[in-house]
Scaffold this motif. Structure first.
Motif, mmCIF file in Angstrom:
data_model
loop_
_atom_site.group_PDB
_atom_site.id
_atom_site.type_symbol
_atom_site.label_atom_id
_atom_site.label_comp_id
_atom_site.label_asym_id
_atom_site.label_seq_id
_atom_site.Cartn_x
_atom_site.Cartn_y
_atom_site.Cartn_z
ATOM 1 N N GLU A 87 0.968 56.103 -1.216
ATOM 2 C CA GLU A 87 1.778 56.378 0.056
ATOM 3 C C GLU A 87 0.939 57.128 0.922
ATOM 4 O O GLU A 87 0.229 58.072 0.547
ATOM 5 C CB GLU A 87 2.821 57.220 -0.190
ATOM 6 C CG GLU A 87 3.954 56.811 -1.066
ATOM 7 C CD GLU A 87 4.689 55.695 -0.371
ATOM 8 O OE1 GLU A 87 4.560 55.736 0.786
ATOM 9 O OE2 GLU A 87 5.536 55.116 -1.245
ATOM 10 N N SER A 88 0.627 56.650 2.143
ATOM 11 C CA SER A 88 -0.074 57.075 2.970
ATOM 12 C C SER A 88 0.328 57.087 4.566
ATOM 13 O O SER A 88 1.217 56.248 4.511
ATOM 14 C CB SER A 88 -1.517 56.837 3.027
ATOM 15 O OG SER A 88 -1.718 55.378 3.346
ATOM 16 N N TYR A 89 -0.299 57.683 5.528
ATOM 17 C CA TYR A 89 0.026 57.452 6.755
ATOM 18 C C TYR A 89 -1.047 56.332 7.230
ATOM 19 O O TYR A 89 -2.053 56.539 7.761
ATOM 20 C CB TYR A 89 -0.259 58.735 7.744
ATOM 21 C CG TYR A 89 0.764 59.737 7.306
ATOM 22 C CD1 TYR A 89 1.929 59.729 7.605
ATOM 23 C CD2 TYR A 89 -0.002 60.884 6.413
ATOM 24 C CE1 TYR A 89 2.819 60.943 7.154
ATOM 25 C CE2 TYR A 89 0.937 61.843 6.301
ATOM 26 C CZ TYR A 89 2.202 61.943 6.656
ATOM 27 O OH TYR A 89 3.085 63.155 6.369
ATOM 28 N N PRO A 90 -0.514 55.132 7.545
ATOM 29 C CA PRO A 90 -1.334 53.910 7.683
ATOM 30 C C PRO A 90 -1.984 54.039 9.149
ATOM 31 O O PRO A 90 -3.143 53.464 9.177
ATOM 32 C CB PRO A 90 -0.215 52.731 7.914
ATOM 33 C CG PRO A 90 1.106 53.504 8.157
ATOM 34 C CD PRO A 90 1.290 54.797 7.569
ATOM 35 N N TYR A 91 -1.619 54.804 10.238
ATOM 36 C CA TYR A 91 -2.174 54.956 11.602
ATOM 37 C C TYR A 91 -3.163 56.136 11.574
ATOM 38 O O TYR A 91 -3.706 56.188 12.521
ATOM 39 C CB TYR A 91 -1.224 54.773 12.576
ATOM 40 C CG TYR A 91 -0.438 53.406 12.360
ATOM 41 C CD1 TYR A 91 -1.387 52.368 13.108
ATOM 42 C CD2 TYR A 91 0.574 53.332 12.150
ATOM 43 C CE1 TYR A 91 -0.571 51.365 13.049
ATOM 44 C CE2 TYR A 91 1.306 51.905 12.091
ATOM 45 C CZ TYR A 91 0.501 50.872 12.605
ATOM 46 O OH TYR A 91 1.350 49.740 12.637
ATOM 47 N N SER A 93 -6.475 57.963 9.985
ATOM 48 C CA SER A 93 -7.826 57.808 9.109
ATOM 49 C C SER A 93 -7.606 58.416 7.702
ATOM 50 O O SER A 93 -6.754 59.039 7.360
ATOM 51 C CB SER A 93 -8.969 58.243 9.622
ATOM 52 O OG SER A 93 -9.106 59.677 9.505
ATOM 53 N N ASN A 97 -5.795 61.838 6.536
ATOM 54 C CA ASN A 97 -4.534 61.540 5.520
ATOM 55 C C ASN A 97 -4.976 62.709 4.488
ATOM 56 O O ASN A 97 -4.112 63.217 4.247
ATOM 57 C CB ASN A 97 -4.788 60.176 4.710
ATOM 58 C CG ASN A 97 -3.579 59.176 5.422
ATOM 59 O OD1 ASN A 97 -2.268 59.246 5.177
ATOM 60 N ND2 ASN A 97 -4.217 58.396 6.311
ATOM 61 N N LYS A 129 -8.572 53.312 9.120
ATOM 62 C CA LYS A 129 -7.248 53.563 8.670
ATOM 63 C C LYS A 129 -6.712 52.583 7.550
ATOM 64 O O LYS A 129 -7.262 51.748 7.236
ATOM 65 C CB LYS A 129 -6.283 52.998 9.944
ATOM 66 C CG LYS A 129 -6.668 53.894 11.423
ATOM 67 C CD LYS A 129 -5.865 53.472 12.534
ATOM 68 C CE LYS A 129 -6.000 54.353 13.543
ATOM 69 N NZ LYS A 129 -7.227 54.389 14.287
ATOM 70 N N PRO A 130 -5.929 53.362 6.627
ATOM 71 C CA PRO A 130 -5.530 52.540 5.440
ATOM 72 C C PRO A 130 -4.928 51.304 5.395
ATOM 73 O O PRO A 130 -4.847 50.537 4.794
ATOM 74 C CB PRO A 130 -4.629 53.611 4.758
ATOM 75 C CG PRO A 130 -5.166 54.807 5.337
ATOM 76 C CD PRO A 130 -5.610 54.792 6.527
ATOM 77 N N LYS A 131 -4.148 51.150 6.887
ATOM 78 C CA LYS A 131 -3.658 49.811 7.119
ATOM 79 C C LYS A 131 -4.554 48.721 7.055
ATOM 80 O O LYS A 131 -4.055 47.549 6.888
ATOM 81 C CB LYS A 131 -2.538 49.975 8.552
ATOM 82 C CG LYS A 131 -3.870 49.916 9.611
ATOM 83 C CD LYS A 131 -2.940 49.809 11.015
ATOM 84 C CE LYS A 131 -3.937 49.745 12.154
ATOM 85 N NZ LYS A 131 -3.166 49.555 13.388
ATOM 86 N N LYS A 132 -5.779 48.814 7.088
ATOM 87 C CA LYS A 132 -6.717 47.829 7.175
ATOM 88 C C LYS A 132 -7.499 47.739 5.776
ATOM 89 O O LYS A 132 -8.274 46.861 5.411
ATOM 90 C CB LYS A 132 -7.972 48.239 8.323
ATOM 91 C CG LYS A 132 -7.364 48.169 9.703
ATOM 92 C CD LYS A 132 -8.359 48.237 10.633
ATOM 93 C CE LYS A 132 -7.884 48.208 12.156
ATOM 94 N NZ LYS A 132 -8.658 48.563 13.305
ATOM 95 N N LYS A 138 -7.279 51.223 -1.119
ATOM 96 C CA LYS A 138 -5.706 52.126 -1.020
ATOM 97 C C LYS A 138 -5.994 52.888 -2.238
ATOM 98 O O LYS A 138 -5.468 53.889 -2.468
ATOM 99 C CB LYS A 138 -4.977 51.126 -0.757
ATOM 100 C CG LYS A 138 -4.659 50.573 0.607
ATOM 101 C CD LYS A 138 -3.207 49.607 0.824
ATOM 102 C CE LYS A 138 -3.280 48.968 2.141
ATOM 103 N NZ LYS A 138 -1.972 48.171 2.376
#
Length: 241
Positions: A87-91, A93, A97, A129-132, A138
């Motif tokens: 679980e992380s904030y995707p937007y 870095s 986070n 960013k984790p979204k990438k 992850k």
């Protein structure tokens, strides 16, 4: 040695009949305990109960002598965990986070954030960013979060999931180093027999929600050619109905 985890008669049965039944375990300081079983065996259910995410139907879990239901904050005060998904904030870095998480731990500073980024192998990606991120990246970020506060106990659900060979070796070495140099205790679930054999000092086999056996890895390998042989033997002897 100090008893870090004590699980007694832990039971949780879902409406579909699956779950865990009468699980009993004792884990001591410095153990790297491998919770080995196939997908659906009940590993994640047990670990969710251990970390207070769900309640058992019966039985108890104590961490550092504190009951996870009756004294949750004290039981979890020195625990780091990674359960199912990161679980992380995707937007934000990767660095930001960890900076957000560090707000809960007064002793964690910028130096510690950079240190965990380095030892989990993602320092050069700290501004991304984790979204990438790939699944493996992850997973590395999740491990960085889990160890950020210098926990004395790490509860990790399939920590090698999504990692390439190099990543698996890195994380295995990290686990061994923390156990040896900092006395960190590990409770690790996995269905990857080879990696459990290379990483864990004690192993518990779970199958269809029940513990079949618990033994030291060294003792197992004295009596079996490999952990795979041991696992198959235990399942054939005790697991299949």
């Amino acid at each position: 040695m100090e008893k870090i985890i004590e699980i007694k008669e832990l039971t949780k049965i879902y409406s579909n009949g699956r779950g865990i039944e009468d699980v009993n375990l004792k884990i001591h300081q410095g153990d790297i305990f491998g919770f080995l079983g196939p997908n659906g065996a009940g590993k994640t259910t047990a670990m969710k109960i251990m970390t207070g995410l769900i309640r058992p139907d019966q039985g108890s879990v104590k961490l550092f002598g504190y009951d996870i239901v009756e004294a949750y904050e004290k039981a979890m005060a020195e625990v780091g965990c990674l359960i199912e998904v990161v679980e992380s904030y995707p937007y934000l870095s990767a660095y930001d986070n960890l900076k957000q998480l560090a707000r809960f731990y007064p002793s964690v500073d910028k130096t510690r954030i950079e240190e965990v980024l380095e030892i989990t192998g993602i320092y050069r990606y700290k501004d991304e960013k984790p979204k990438k991120f790939s699944l493996g990246m992850k997973q590395r970020l999740g491990l960085a979060m889990a160890i950020l506060s210098h926990p004395k106990l790490l509860i990790l659900d399939e920590p090698l999931n999504g990692l390439d060979v190099e990543g698996m070796i890195d994380i295995r070495n990290l686990i061994k180093d923390l156990a040896k140099n900092e006395g960190t205790t590990f409770f690790i679930s996995s269905h990857l027999i080879h990696d459990v054999e290379l990483t864990c000092t004690r192993i518990g086999v779970i199958y269809n929600g029940k513990i079949l056996n618990v033994d030291d890895t060294e003792n197992i390998l004295k009596n079996y050619a490999s952990l795979e042989n041991y696992f198959v033997s235990e399942v054939e002897s005790n697991g299949r109905v």
